[in-house]
Design a protein around this motif. Structure first.
Motif, mmCIF file in Angstrom:
data_model
loop_
_atom_site.group_PDB
_atom_site.id
_atom_site.type_symbol
_atom_site.label_atom_id
_atom_site.label_comp_id
_atom_site.label_asym_id
_atom_site.label_seq_id
_atom_site.Cartn_x
_atom_site.Cartn_y
_atom_site.Cartn_z
ATOM 1 N N PHE A 15 1.268 -57.382 10.841
ATOM 2 C CA PHE A 15 2.211 -57.516 9.730
ATOM 3 C C PHE A 15 1.697 -56.721 8.545
ATOM 4 O O PHE A 15 0.563 -56.922 8.096
ATOM 5 N N GLY A 16 2.528 -55.805 8.040
ATOM 6 C CA GLY A 16 2.170 -54.998 6.887
ATOM 7 C C GLY A 16 2.962 -55.408 5.662
ATOM 8 O O GLY A 16 4.138 -55.055 5.549
ATOM 9 N N PRO A 17 2.371 -56.163 4.740
ATOM 10 C CA PRO A 17 3.108 -56.601 3.554
ATOM 11 C C PRO A 17 3.353 -55.450 2.583
ATOM 12 O O PRO A 17 2.578 -54.497 2.511
ATOM 13 N N ALA A 18 4.443 -55.556 1.846
ATOM 14 C CA ALA A 18 4.767 -54.589 0.800
ATOM 15 C C ALA A 18 4.576 -55.238 -0.566
ATOM 16 O O ALA A 18 4.698 -56.460 -0.710
ATOM 17 N N GLU A 19 4.297 -54.419 -1.556
ATOM 18 C CA GLU A 19 4.003 -54.949 -2.890
ATOM 19 C C GLU A 19 5.200 -55.640 -3.527
ATOM 20 O O GLU A 19 5.025 -56.488 -4.409
ATOM 21 N N ASP A 20 6.414 -55.300 -3.079
ATOM 22 C CA ASP A 20 7.596 -55.918 -3.671
ATOM 23 C C ASP A 20 7.960 -57.252 -3.035
ATOM 24 O O ASP A 20 8.987 -57.843 -3.363
ATOM 25 N N GLY A 21 7.116 -57.726 -2.115
ATOM 26 C CA GLY A 21 7.374 -59.008 -1.470
ATOM 27 C C GLY A 21 8.001 -58.893 -0.103
ATOM 28 O O GLY A 21 8.154 -59.898 0.596
ATOM 29 N N PRO A 53 -2.847 -53.234 5.869
ATOM 30 C CA PRO A 53 -2.962 -53.048 4.417
ATOM 31 C C PRO A 53 -1.620 -53.189 3.708
ATOM 32 O O PRO A 53 -0.562 -52.875 4.266
ATOM 33 N N ARG A 54 -1.672 -53.654 2.476
ATOM 34 C CA ARG A 54 -0.472 -53.765 1.647
ATOM 35 C C ARG A 54 -0.105 -52.378 1.105
ATOM 36 O O ARG A 54 -0.952 -51.665 0.574
ATOM 37 N N LEU A 55 1.165 -51.999 1.246
ATOM 38 C CA LEU A 55 1.637 -50.714 0.755
ATOM 39 C C LEU A 55 2.786 -50.911 -0.232
ATOM 40 O O LEU A 55 3.417 -51.964 -0.282
#
Length: 211
Positions: free
Chosen positions: A125-131, A175-177
């Protein structure tokens, strides 16, 4: 996460980059034509990274028609009707083995980020900075893991990850992108990948009304 093996299938879900249909939050400060051109550059950078990543199959799940930005080596399939959760679920339903899905909003993505190891995990799972999330990998694709997840909200990533956990899956975090949605996002992402098409085009784009 140690990168050793690749998913059998790499999926990119995207819209044809046409003015008024993509990256509308970039206008203002950019014109609709500029926003579409930036979306095309982001998509081209993303597809180049996917093309350079070892995979058994590469699939563009497209809303619209392919253009000259599509490199060789991709199967192109249409998106199904319905909300984004249904379209993501349908993309995974087309896969018979491990698969990793990404969007067209992270032109800073690299083959190293996409070469994920699902050995010992059921999902990544790759989280994004906007949620939201920029990547989702499943060792055994199950469309039910995505259907009904609320999309396009600051809680989308949390809801999707909780869905994976509730299914008893072993999840590895990528990583969070940062997605490209706004002009501020565009400049921040271009700084992370200064040699790509996206960064080059952004440097040439003047905000609407500045000329």
């Amino acid at each position: 996460m140690t990168a050793r093996t690749s998913p059998t299938t790499l999926l990119v879900i995207a819209k044809e980059p046409r003015p008024g249909r993509v990256k509308t939050r970039l206008s203002p400060p950019f014109t609709g034509v500029q926003a579409a051109a930036l979306a095309e550059a982001a998509l081209a950078d993303t597809l180049d990274a996917v093309a350079a990543t070892p995979a058994g199959r590469r699939v563009l799940v497209l809303d619209g028609r392919p253009g000259p930005w599509l490199p060789p080596g991709f199967d192109v399939v249409p998106q199904c009707a319905g909300g984004l959760d249904a379209r993501l679920a349908d993309a995974f339903a087309r896969c018979t083995g491990p698969a990793l899905l990404i969007g067209m909003d992270t032109p800073q993505v690299t083959p190293e980020l996409l070469t994920v190891d699902l050995d010992g995990y059921d999902a990544c799972f790759g989280p994004a900075e906007d949620g939201g999330f920029w990547a989702l990998g499943l060792a055994r694709p199950d469309p039910a893991l995505l259907r009904g997840v609320p999309m396009s909200s600051p809680l989308t990533g949390q809801a999707q990850r909780e869905r994976l956990r509730a299914a008893g899956l072993r999840v590895c975090d990528l990583p969070r992108l940062r997605d490209v949605d706004t002009a501020a996002d565009a400049h921040a992402v271009a700084a992370l990948a200064p040699h790509g098409r996206f960064a080059a085009l952004l440097s040439e784009c003047a905000p609407a009304g500045s000329r």
